[in-house]
Design a protein around this motif. Structure first.
Motif, short mmCIF file in Angstrom:
data_model
loop_
_atom_site.label_atom_id
_atom_site.label_comp_id
_atom_site.label_asym_id
_atom_site.label_seq_id
_atom_site.Cartn_x
_atom_site.Cartn_y
_atom_site.Cartn_z
N GLY A 142 -6.21 -8.54 -0.74
CA GLY A 142 -6.18 -7.83 0.89
C GLY A 142 -5.06 -7.48 1.35
N ARG A 145 -4.01 -6.33 7.72
CA ARG A 145 -5.64 -6.29 7.98
C ARG A 145 -7.17 -6.94 7.74
NH1 ARG A 145 -10.08 -3.24 7.58
NH2 ARG A 145 -8.52 -1.57 6.07
N GLU A 146 -7.35 -6.56 6.37
CA GLU A 146 -8.15 -7.13 6.15
C GLU A 146 -8.47 -8.79 6.32
OE1 GLU A 146 -9.87 -3.64 2.57
OE2 GLU A 146 -7.94 -5.32 2.19
N ALA A 149 -8.24 -10.57 9.26
CA ALA A 149 -10.14 -10.76 9.42
C ALA A 149 -10.90 -11.18 9.13
CB ALA A 149 -10.66 -9.00 9.55
N THR A 150 -10.51 -11.81 8.50
CA THR A 150 -10.95 -12.98 7.70
C THR A 150 -11.06 -14.64 7.86
OG1 THR A 150 -11.25 -11.14 5.51
CG2 THR A 150 -11.68 -13.89 5.15
N SER B 94 -11.60 -4.02 -3.98
CA SER B 94 -10.40 -5.12 -2.88
C SER B 94 -11.60 -5.77 -3.17
CB SER B 94 -9.75 -3.59 -2.51
OG SER B 94 -12.21 -3.97 -1.29
N ALA B 95 -10.43 -7.05 -3.17
CA ALA B 95 -11.13 -8.35 -2.77
C ALA B 95 -11.79 -8.46 -1.42
CB ALA B 95 -10.29 -9.63 -1.96
N PHE B 96 -11.66 -7.57 -1.07
CA PHE B 96 -12.24 -7.63 0.48
C PHE B 96 -13.25 -6.43 0.62
CE2 PHE B 96 -12.99 -5.88 5.02
CZ PHE B 96 -13.48 -6.83 5.56
#
Lengths: 212, 212
Positions: A142, A145-146, A149-150, B94-96
């Motif tokens: 991640g 940004r990702e 967002a989590t 990707s993980a996300f």
């Protein structure tokens, strides 16, 4: 997990099937990819299926920062979580004695936010490790940004009860002579053949080769 | 089922996966032996796995008269029910972007008691017919005592939302060139070999022969 049930977690119906030990609880959570989460907000009661995983004595969930759900839960709302693995239909000789074989857990508590980059990344890596051991090192992790967002939440496994049933039907003595088939129709969750996305030219990891 | 979601049943997260039609809802309920039932009492929120079945536009459950649960629910307590069938783990580059394939339903409402011997017996027969078609005619039916000890409740499928996902991973454009396996690891519920109870000399019904 406490060894003694609380007033609300104590199982009354068919109490001989109740289990309150950590090993049973851990095994039920670890065998599940999903839990069902009950919580309340200003619109009433909700029951939502959520991905879950366990590390030690905590159950974890994750979700989008933007959602109402994570905000509500991170605020410490009371929740109750249930997980149930159905292992079979139990066909008895009388309608009344029909049953199911299952392993279920009900967990009470409140979530807390996993704070700090290290702890949050470790929690998400543990989830990936449950889904596909070793995959975290292969994929793009991640980005900022990702990651931002989590939301990751965890709940202590401090108040829970499990209930399990296995084995054949338990018929009334006087029904045993009836000319009717009785027994168990087993159910199980199985893995199907992996379906590669795209060109399929990538090396196939062990967790994919060994899946089906 | 209403064609338009209510304020509390409308899905906000990944709203393109939301479904509000009866056919989707019915198929999800009919494929399930269990639902997860959220309700509240003076001890707080609970989430309990329950056997369920459907006839027309109602979801049914049953339980013991003696239990607190049936009394609470028969009194018209607000409930929310969720069902989720997990169809696979979706492994993205990707993980996300990792995800799961699933078919889920969330149903809001209140139960009402199925009154009258005819309706109650018909409801229980419909449950047996879901478990094992034709079996009701083979077994010893419930006697007066057993019948009186069982509560049957039903809830209108009037306020519900479904959410489903299928297919492969949806990766970011810039991740498509990464040298990592991506795809779906399927999961499915399957039937195992029936396990006969007792001498096994009884005729084997079609629903047992055809189970595995």
């Amino acid at each position: 997990m406490k060894q003694a049930p609380s007033d609300r977690s104590r199982i009354r119906r068919v109490a001989e099937n109740a289990r309150y030990d950590s090993a049973t609880l851990h095994a039920i959570i670890d065998a599940a990819y999903l839990c069902h989460l009950a919580f309340a907000d200003d619109k009433g009661l909700h029951s939502i299926p959520m991905a879950c995983w366990r590390t030690g004595e905590h159950l974890y969930i994750h979700g989008s920062n933007g959602g109402r759900l994570m905000k509500q839960l991170a605020g410490g709302a009371a929740v109750c979580i249930s997980i149930c693995h159905l292992d079979g239909l139990v066909l008895a000789r009388s309608a009344f004695n029909h049953s199911m074989n299952y392993r279920s857990a009900v967990i009470y508590g409140r979530f807390e936010k996993v704070e700090g980059e290290t702890d949050k990344r470790a929690a998400l890596a543990a989830f990936m490790d449950k889904l596909a051991p070793g995959r975290q090192a292969e994929i793009r992790p991640g980005n900022e940004r990702e990651f931002a967002a989590t939301t990751v939440l965890r709940m202590a496994l401090a108040e829970a009860a499990c209930k399990t049933r296995s084995g054949g039907p338990v018929d009334d003595e006087e029904d045993l002579g009836l000319a009717v088939w009785a027994g168990v129709l087993p159910l199980a969750q199985v893995h199907g053949q992996p379906q590669a996305d795209g060109d399929g030219y990538q090396a196939v990891p062990a967790y994919v080769r060994g899946w089906a």
